[in-house]
Design a protein around this motif. Sequence first.
Motif, PDB file in Angstrom:
ATOM      1  N   GLU A 138      -5.648  22.274 -11.181  1.00 17.90           N
ATOM      2  CA  GLU A 138      -6.902  22.440 -11.924  1.00 17.90           C
ATOM      3  C   GLU A 138      -8.005  21.570 -11.326  1.00 17.90           C
ATOM      4  O   GLU A 138      -9.156  21.988 -11.204  1.00 17.90           O
ATOM      5  N   LYS A 139      -7.632  20.365 -10.912  1.00 17.93           N
ATOM      6  CA  LYS A 139      -8.600  19.459 -10.269  1.00 17.93           C
ATOM      7  C   LYS A 139      -9.108  20.064  -8.962  1.00 17.93           C
ATOM      8  O   LYS A 139     -10.315  20.058  -8.685  1.00 17.93           O
ATOM      9  N   VAL A 140      -8.189  20.608  -8.147  1.00 20.70           N
ATOM     10  CA  VAL A 140      -8.578  21.234  -6.884  1.00 20.70           C
ATOM     11  C   VAL A 140      -9.451  22.459  -7.148  1.00 20.70           C
ATOM     12  O   VAL A 140     -10.443  22.687  -6.447  1.00 20.70           O
ATOM     13  N   LEU A 141      -9.127  23.240  -8.175  1.00 25.11           N
ATOM     14  CA  LEU A 141      -9.928  24.414  -8.515  1.00 25.11           C
ATOM     15  C   LEU A 141     -11.380  24.015  -8.794  1.00 25.11           C
ATOM     16  O   LEU A 141     -12.314  24.669  -8.320  1.00 25.11           O
ATOM     17  N   LYS A 142     -11.588  22.947  -9.562  1.00 25.58           N
ATOM     18  CA  LYS A 142     -12.955  22.495  -9.865  1.00 25.58           C
ATOM     19  C   LYS A 142     -13.696  22.101  -8.592  1.00 25.58           C
ATOM     20  O   LYS A 142     -14.880  22.398  -8.432  1.00 25.58           O
ATOM     21  N   LEU A 143     -12.990  21.444  -7.670  1.00 20.76           N
ATOM     22  CA  LEU A 143     -13.610  21.054  -6.401  1.00 20.76           C
ATOM     23  C   LEU A 143     -13.917  22.281  -5.537  1.00 20.76           C
ATOM     24  O   LEU A 143     -14.968  22.356  -4.897  1.00 20.76           O
ATOM     25  N   LEU A 144     -12.999  23.266  -5.541  1.00 18.55           N
ATOM     26  CA  LEU A 144     -13.246  24.496  -4.782  1.00 18.55           C
ATOM     27  C   LEU A 144     -14.442  25.269  -5.345  1.00 18.55           C
ATOM     28  O   LEU A 144     -15.227  25.847  -4.594  1.00 18.55           O
ATOM     29  N   ARG A 145     -14.603  25.248  -6.668  1.00 21.08           N
ATOM     30  CA  ARG A 145     -15.761  25.894  -7.296  1.00 21.08           C
ATOM     31  C   ARG A 145     -17.047  25.200  -6.850  1.00 21.08           C
ATOM     32  O   ARG A 145     -18.038  25.839  -6.516  1.00 21.08           O
ATOM     33  N   LYS A 146     -17.013  23.879  -6.833  1.00 20.10           N
ATOM     34  CA  LYS A 146     -18.183  23.108  -6.409  1.00 20.10           C
ATOM     35  C   LYS A 146     -18.519  23.418  -4.944  1.00 20.10           C
ATOM     36  O   LYS A 146     -19.680  23.609  -4.591  1.00 20.10           O
ATOM     37  N   ALA A 147     -17.493  23.487  -4.095  1.00 24.96           N
ATOM     38  CA  ALA A 147     -17.706  23.814  -2.678  1.00 24.96           C
ATOM     39  C   ALA A 147     -18.283  25.215  -2.526  1.00 24.96           C
ATOM     40  O   ALA A 147     -19.204  25.439  -1.726  1.00 24.96           O
ATOM     41  N   PHE A 148     -17.768  26.165  -3.308  1.00 23.09           N
ATOM     42  CA  PHE A 148     -18.268  27.542  -3.236  1.00 23.09           C
ATOM     43  C   PHE A 148     -19.736  27.583  -3.673  1.00 23.09           C
ATOM     44  O   PHE A 148     -20.565  28.223  -3.018  1.00 23.09           O
ATOM     45  N   ASP A 149     -20.055  26.914  -4.764  1.00 22.40           N
ATOM     46  CA  ASP A 149     -21.434  26.903  -5.258  1.00 22.40           C
ATOM     47  C   ASP A 149     -22.397  26.244  -4.280  1.00 22.40           C
ATOM     48  O   ASP A 149     -23.577  26.577  -4.240  1.00 22.40           O
ATOM     49  N   ARG A 150     -21.885  25.322  -3.463  1.00 22.87           N
ATOM     50  CA  ARG A 150     -22.713  24.672  -2.443  1.00 22.87           C
ATOM     51  C   ARG A 150     -22.700  25.422  -1.111  1.00 22.87           C
ATOM     52  O   ARG A 150     -23.191  24.925  -0.111  1.00 22.87           O
TER      53      ARG A 150
END
Length: 198
Positions: free
Chosen positions: A126-138
Motif C-alpha cells: 500500500e505504501k509503494v502504491l501511494k508512491l507510484l501514484r505520486k510518481a504517475f501524477d508527476r
Amino acid sequence: MENTPNNLSNVDCTEDCAICLDTIEKKKTLTCLHSFCTACIDSVFKLKPACPICNTYFGEYTGTQPEGTMVVTRSWLKLPGYEHCGCIVIEYSFPAGIQGPEHPNPGVRYSSTSRTAFLPDCQEGEKVLKLLRKAFDRRLTFTIGRSVTTGLNNVITWNDIHHKTNVEGGPQCFGYPDPVYLSRVQEELRLKGVTGDD
C-alpha cells in the motif's frame, strides 16, 4: 608549548565545482551543504532540481510522461511470497498521440499502449502504491523514447521505476517471488524525488 592558531597560509582553500570541474565561481551552497558555481547548478536545476552529488531534491521534479490513466483494483489473487494477502492490480493506459516539446522528437506520433502491474495488498504494498501514484501524477513513471525490449523508437517506455508485470516467474520474468522488490522500488522512487515525506 605555545598555543597558536593553525597556520593555513599553505593550505589550498579553493574548491572545485563537481559540475564543470573547475574552481567554483560565485559559489552557491545548497542546504545539503554541497557547493557549486551558481551558473552550473542553475543550469542543472533547469533539467532536474536535485543535487548532482547526493541527489537531494529541491522542489518537485516533473517528468515527460504523456497523458494517460492509472487505474487501481484489488484481487484475491495470491502473489508468490505474499500468500497471506491478495494483490493490488495497476492498469496503466495511454492513447496514441503526438510528441510535445519536452519529448525527443516533437511533432512525431507515438502509438497507444497499456501495461499491467502487481503489488501485494499488504501494508508495504500500500505504501509503494501511494508512491507510484505520486510518481504517475508527476509524469515520472513513463517517457517516450526507444524501447529496450523491441528496439522501436518513439514509443512509450518505462522510465526507470521497475514494476512487476507478471504474477510469477521471479525477478528474471518481472514477477514474484522477489523479497527485495518493495524496498528496491522505493529506492528507485526516492532517486526521482518521490518519497512519503512530501
